[in-house]
Design an enzyme around this catalytic site. Structure first.
Site, short mmCIF file in Angstrom:
data_model
loop_
_atom_site.label_atom_id
_atom_site.label_comp_id
_atom_site.label_asym_id
_atom_site.label_seq_id
_atom_site.Cartn_x
_atom_site.Cartn_y
_atom_site.Cartn_z
N CYS A 1 -4.49 -1.78 -1.79
CA CYS A 1 -4.64 -0.35 -2.05
C CYS A 1 -5.53 -0.22 -3.27
CB CYS A 1 -3.26 0.23 -2.31
SG CYS A 1 -3.26 1.95 -2.81
N CYS B 1 -11.21 2.50 -0.13
CA CYS B 1 -9.83 2.90 0.16
C CYS B 1 -9.48 2.14 1.43
CB CYS B 1 -9.73 4.40 0.40
SG CYS B 1 -8.11 4.88 1.08
N ASP C 1 0.86 -1.19 0.00
CA ASP C 1 0.00 0.00 0.00
C ASP C 1 0.90 1.24 0.00
OD1 ASP C 1 -2.39 1.57 0.19
OD2 ASP C 1 -2.13 1.76 2.35
N SER C 2 0.27 2.40 -0.24
CA SER C 2 1.01 3.66 -0.16
C SER C 2 1.39 3.99 1.29
CB SER C 2 0.14 4.79 -0.70
OG SER C 2 -1.04 4.90 0.08
N GLU D 1 -3.79 7.85 8.08
CA GLU D 1 -2.33 7.70 7.94
C GLU D 1 -1.60 8.30 9.15
OE1 GLU D 1 -0.94 5.97 5.55
OE2 GLU D 1 1.17 6.48 5.86
N HIS E 1 -7.52 2.67 3.75
CA HIS E 1 -7.33 3.44 4.98
C HIS E 1 -8.64 3.57 5.78
CE1 HIS E 1 -3.48 4.61 3.25
NE2 HIS E 1 -3.18 5.27 4.35
#
Ligand code: DGL
Length: 259
Positions: free
Chosen positions: A74, A185, A11-12, A153, A187
């Site tokens: 992601c 998403c 993932d980012s 994040e 997150h």
């Protein structure tokens, strides 16, 4: 440092940990290497051409070091790169994340579903195609919510500020009477508690299905080895701190690994 055979989960940032947790629950004995490309976070607002380079570099690194398969944990990376990766690395199974529009469209009673997502996921062919295939008879409201990505994040998942930001982003979906909210998403599952306190809508997360699919696809390819390793192209201390808050695990084996 890495086990010789493992599932690569990418993932980012920390969002993919929501998928990794479901993989660990589904398949506890599988070795996993989680790669967070935090040096290039966030992915959502960036053009696909830029993401291709980041996602390719991560995939190449994981494959070179023994990944039996890669979970793109992601939606943004899946939207921009899943098909390309499958063509570039035909020997490696890639499991991608697709916005869970189908179960939401099947379950809605009000005929309205909300999709919380990122810019790049909302623009991708995959999103268009799931809406055309599964949601032609319902109203789909797409809410692009980069502020929510940033909250998760940073590990800010319960403050009054986080609540206000989530409330503002949910408002258009709540006022349109959406009774299903697709978390498109990875997150966003970390904000589920706040979201759930602001709307009675069902929250739809594709992660459990992805974990089952990962096990099905990799069961015969993954050689048995122990290990749960976490790599980040950003700051390992901040990764450990936020990951501990989000997953309630304080002794993660985290290393810096710039690409
Ligand atoms: N977890 C990501 C996703 O599922 C990341 C979003 C971002 O980096 O902007 O899309």
């Amino acid at each position: 440092m890495l086990p010789p055979s493992f599932i690569g989960v990418f993932d980012s940032g920390i969002g993919g940990l929501s998928v990794l947790q479901t993989i660990h629950a589904e398949w506890p004995e599988a070795a996993t290497v989680y790669y967070a490309d935090q040096a290039h976070f966030p992915y959502g607002p960036k053009p696909a051409s830029e993401l291709h380079a980041y996602v390719d570099a991560a995939a190449q690194m994981l494959i070179a070091r023994g990944a039996a398969g890669i979970v793109l944990a992601c939606h943004s990376a899946s939207a921009s790169s899943l098909e390309r990766l499958r063509v570039s690395y035909p020997e490696t199974p890639f499991i991608g994340l697709e916005p869970a529009v189908k179960p939401a469209a099947e379950a809605t009673k009000t005929g309205v579903i909300g999709v919380l997502t990122t810019q790049i996921t909302s623009q991708g062919a995959l999103y268009k195609s799931v809406i055309e295939r599964f949601a032609s008879k319902v109203r789909v409201l797409t809410q692009i919510a980069p502020e929510l990505v940033a909250l998760a994040e940073s590990g800010d998942i319960e403050s009054p500020h986080a609540r206000a930001v989530v409330e503002r982003n949910l408002a258009p979906l709540v006022s349109a009477n959406a009774d299903q909210i697709v978390l498109a998403c990875t997150h966003f599952p970390f904000l589920a508690r706040i979201i759930g306190s602001l709307t009675p809508a069902a929250l739809v997360d594709p992660a459990p299905g992805v974990a089952r699919q990962t096990r099905r696809i990799l069961e015969n390819r993954l050689r048995p080895h122990a290990g749960r390793i976490y790599l980040t192209s950003g700051d390992p201390e901040s990764f450990s701190r936020v990951a501990a808050r989000l997953t309630n695990q304080s002794d993660l084996d985290v290393h810096q690994f710039p690409l």
